[in-house]
Design a protein around this motif. Structure first.
Motif, PDB file in Angstrom:
ATOM      1  N   HIS A 134      14.556  32.668  43.710  1.00 49.45           N
ATOM      2  CA  HIS A 134      13.644  32.048  43.901  1.00 49.45           C
ATOM      3  C   HIS A 134      14.340  30.430  43.604  1.00 49.45           C
ATOM      4  O   HIS A 134      13.555  29.870  44.497  1.00 49.45           O
ATOM      5  N   GLN A 135      14.665  29.715  42.550  1.00 54.76           N
ATOM      6  CA  GLN A 135      14.865  29.148  42.359  1.00 54.76           C
ATOM      7  C   GLN A 135      15.423  28.277  43.504  1.00 54.76           C
ATOM      8  O   GLN A 135      15.834  27.359  43.754  1.00 54.76           O
ATOM      9  N   GLN A 136      16.725  29.733  43.275  1.00 52.31           N
ATOM     10  CA  GLN A 136      17.793  28.379  44.808  1.00 52.31           C
ATOM     11  C   GLN A 136      16.870  28.854  46.568  1.00 52.31           C
ATOM     12  O   GLN A 136      17.267  27.854  46.842  1.00 52.31           O
ATOM     13  N   ASN A 137      15.907  29.457  46.343  1.00 50.53           N
ATOM     14  CA  ASN A 137      15.545  29.334  47.519  1.00 50.53           C
ATOM     15  C   ASN A 137      14.472  28.057  47.798  1.00 50.53           C
ATOM     16  O   ASN A 137      14.374  27.225  49.467  1.00 50.53           O
ATOM     17  N   ILE A 138      14.075  27.311  46.911  1.00 53.30           N
ATOM     18  CA  ILE A 138      13.119  26.127  46.435  1.00 53.30           C
ATOM     19  C   ILE A 138      14.470  25.401  46.388  1.00 53.30           C
ATOM     20  O   ILE A 138      14.821  23.881  47.056  1.00 53.30           O
ATOM     21  N   VAL A 139      16.020  25.619  46.020  1.00 55.11           N
ATOM     22  CA  VAL A 139      17.138  24.153  46.008  1.00 55.11           C
ATOM     23  C   VAL A 139      17.218  24.140  47.354  1.00 55.11           C
ATOM     24  O   VAL A 139      17.859  23.224  47.600  1.00 55.11           O
ATOM     25  N   GLY A 140      17.515  25.036  48.438  1.00 52.60           N
ATOM     26  CA  GLY A 140      17.725  25.319  50.526  1.00 52.60           C
ATOM     27  C   GLY A 140      16.346  24.885  50.665  1.00 52.60           C
ATOM     28  O   GLY A 140      16.664  23.679  51.428  1.00 52.60           O
ATOM     29  N   LEU A 141      15.372  24.310  50.505  1.00 53.75           N
ATOM     30  CA  LEU A 141      14.335  23.148  50.985  1.00 53.75           C
ATOM     31  C   LEU A 141      14.496  21.634  50.601  1.00 53.75           C
ATOM     32  O   LEU A 141      14.637  20.916  51.679  1.00 53.75           O
TER      33      LEU A 141
END
Length: 457
Positions: A44-51
Motif C-alpha cells: 500500500h505504501q509503495q502505491n502511494i510512492v507511485g503517486l
C-alpha cells in the motif's frame, strides 16, 4: 516586499539525511531502501510512492507563473466561490494514522523533486510565520498610510504573495487545524497561494473533510475544504501498520536514553549520561541564553550542541512554538528531566506534545527522565472540569453566541489532543531507537562542517 529573516522563517531543508545527496525520484529511492532492508516492504505504501513519483514528473523544474488576484475587500474574499481551475499542477493531500510513514515519504518526495523554489516545514510552524507576517504587514501599512485606511488593506493577500514569491512548491507536514484564528484565515490565504500557481503537498492525520471537526464556527471554515480539494488530489496511507513500532522489533534500543524515575539513582544516571555526551561533544559545560525576536531563553546547563532542561521549564512556562524551533537551531541533543504522567487537558500537556513534535521534525536526539515507562506516560483520561471552569465555558458560550451543543467541540472534548498523544507516543518510541540516533548523527555530520571533520577523524 514583505519578508522575514532566515532566523525566524519556519521553512527547513530536507530533514532526512538519507535523501540529501542527489535528486532521486521517490519510487527509485523507496525501492533502494526496501532492497537494503532499511524499510519494510508495504504494498500500500509503495502505491502511494507511485503517486509521489508521478507528481515529481509533473513538477520537474516547475516555476509558478500565476498572477496575484486583484485586491478586493475582505468581505468579497470570504464569500466568493473557490477557484476550480488551478493555476498550477494539482498537489497532493496525504492522510494516514500515526506511524504510517507520512513524514518519511514527504522527505523522500521533497528531496527528489526538481523545483528550485520549494519549502518544507511543519504546518504549525508555517502558521506561526503567517501570523508574524500578517502583523508585520499591518504595522508597515499603518506607518505609511495611517490606521484609518487599514480596513481596505488586504494584508492577508500581501502575505500570500510574499510566500508565493519565495516558494512555488510548499510541503506541509502534520497539517491540522485546531485554532479558530487559523481556521478563519486559511481559505483566503490558500486561495491566493493557489491563484499564484503554488503547488501544495500536505500530510495529515485526518482526511480533508475531518479537518477542524466540531471546531468553533466550523461552518465558516468548510469552504476552505472545497478550495483544498479543488487543488489537491487526496490519498490515504492507512494500511493498519505503525512502521515506527514494527521496525523497532528486534532492533537494539538505546535504553539508557529513557530513564524511569524510580527513586533509585535516576538523577545520577541522567548526570552520568550528560557527562558522557559532553565528553563526546568536546566542549565546556556552561550556562547559555538564546536571544531572538525580542525573546530570550536561558539554559543553566549546555555543552556545545547539548542542552539539559526540565519539563517544568519547557512545558509549564509560557513557551511558544518559536521557542522550540529556536532550540532545534542550536542543539542536536536535548535532555529533559522530571517528565510526569501526561494527562489529557492538564497544564503543560499540549506544550509537551508540541515540544516532542518539533524535536522529531528537526531530527533532534532526545534523552528523558520520566515518572512512568513510555507505554504509561500518556494518560488517556477524560477531561473533568471544576465548577469555575464550567462557569468560564458558559461565559465563553454567551460571548460567542453559541448553543450548548456548540461547546461539544474538539477544543472541549480533547479529541484533537488525544490524537496528538498517540502521535507523540509513537514518535517518542521511535526516538529511543538506535536507528533514530544514528540517523541524527549522520544528519548533523552532513549539515555541520565542524562535526563532519570530527566524524571523519
Amino acid at each position: 516586499m514583505l519578508r522575514l529573516t532566515n532566523d525566524v522563517c519556519p521553512f527547513r531543508r530536507c530533514a532526512s539525511w538519507r535523501f540529501l545527496a542527489t535528486f532521486v525520484r521517490p519510487l527509485e529511492r523507496y525501492q533502494e531502501l526496501v532492497q537494503s532492508q532499511e524499510l519494510r516492504e508495504d504494498a500500500h505504501q509503495q502505491n502511494i510512492v507511485g503517486l509521489l513519483d508521478e507528481l515529481c514528473i509533473r513538477l520537474d523544474n516547475y516555476t509558478a507563473n500565476g498572477t496575484p488576484a486583484a485586491s478586493v475587500s475582505v468581505f468579497s474574499k470570504l464569500f466568493s466561490q473557490p477557484s476550480q481551475t488551478p493555476a498550477g499542477p494539482r498537489g497532493l493531500y496525504l492522510h494516514g494514522s500515526v506511524g504510517t510513514g507520512k513524514t518519511m515519504l514527504m522527505d523522500m518526495f521533497y528531496c527528489g523533486t526538481r523545483v528550485e523554489k520549494k519549502r518544507r516545514c511543519h504546518f504549525g510552524a508555517f502558521m506561526v510565520d503567517v501570523h508574524k507576517r500578517f502583523k508585520c504587514a499591518k504595522d508597515e501599512f499603518i506607518q505609511t498610510s495611517g490606521e484609518d485606511r487599514l480596513r481596505n488593506f488586504d494584508a492577508l493577500g500581501q502575505v500570500a504573495d510574499s510566500i508565493a514569491e519565495e516558494a512555488h512548491l510548499l510541503c506541509f507536514d502534520e497539517f491540522q487545524v485546531t485554532d479558530i484564528s487559523n481556521a478563519m484565515i486559511l481559505r483566503g490565504l490558500f486561495t491566493r497561494l493557489f491563484d499564484n500557481g503554488v503547488v501544495v503537498f500536505a500530510t495529515s492525520n485526518r482526511p480533508p473533510d475531518d479537518l477542524y471537526m466540531n471546531g468553533l464556527q466550523r461552518a465558516s471554515f468548510l469552504p476552505f475544504i472545497d478550495v483544498l480539494k479543488a487543488h489537491c488530489d487526496v490519498a490515504s496511507l492507512n494500511s493498519g501498520i505503525d512502521h515506527r513500532i514494527v521496525d523497532m522489533k528486534g532492533e537494539p534500543s538505546v535504553g539508557a536514553v529513557y530513564i524511569v524515575d524510580d527513586g533509585n539513582g535516576s538523577a545520577l544516571k541522567a548526570d552520568d549520561l550528560f557527562r558522557k555526551l559532553c565528553e563526546e561533544e568536546g566542549a565546556a559545560v556552561e550556562a547559555r541564553t538564546l536571544y531572538y525576536l525580542g525573546r530570550e531563553m536561558a539554559f543553566p546547563q549546555a555543552c556545545g550542541g547539548i542542552v539539559d532542561v526540565t519539563y517544568d521549564d519547557m512545558c509549564l512556562q509560557p513557551r511558544a512554538a518559536m521557542d522550540y524551533l529556536e532550540m532545534c537551531a542550536h542543539f542536536h541533543t536535548v535532555i529533559v528531566r522530571g517528565i510526569p504522567e501526561i494527562g489529557l487537558g492538564e497544564k503543560g500537556s499540549a506544550r509537551f506534545v508540541k515540544f516532542i513534535d518539533t524535536l522529531y521534525d528537526n531530527n533532534v536526539r532526545l534523552v528523558m527522565t520520566a515518572s512512568k515507562p513510555v507505554k504509561q506516560l500518556f494518560s488517556k483520561n477524560s477531561i473533568t472540569l471544576s465548577s469555575r471552569e464550567k462557569a468560564e465555558l458558559e461565559m465563553l458560550r454567551d460571548d460567542l453566541g453559541l448553543h450548548e451543543a456548540d461547546l461539544k467541540t474538539s477544543l472541549f472534548t480533547g479529541e484533537e489532543e488525544l490524537f496528538s498523544y498517540l502521535r507523540a507516543e509513537s514518535r517518542i518510541r521511535h526516538m529511543l531507537t538506535a536507528s533514530y540516533w544514528s540517523a541524527c548523527l549522520e544528519n548533523n555530520a552532513l549539515l555541520n562542517p565542524k562535526l563532519q571533520r570530527e566524524t571523519a577523524v
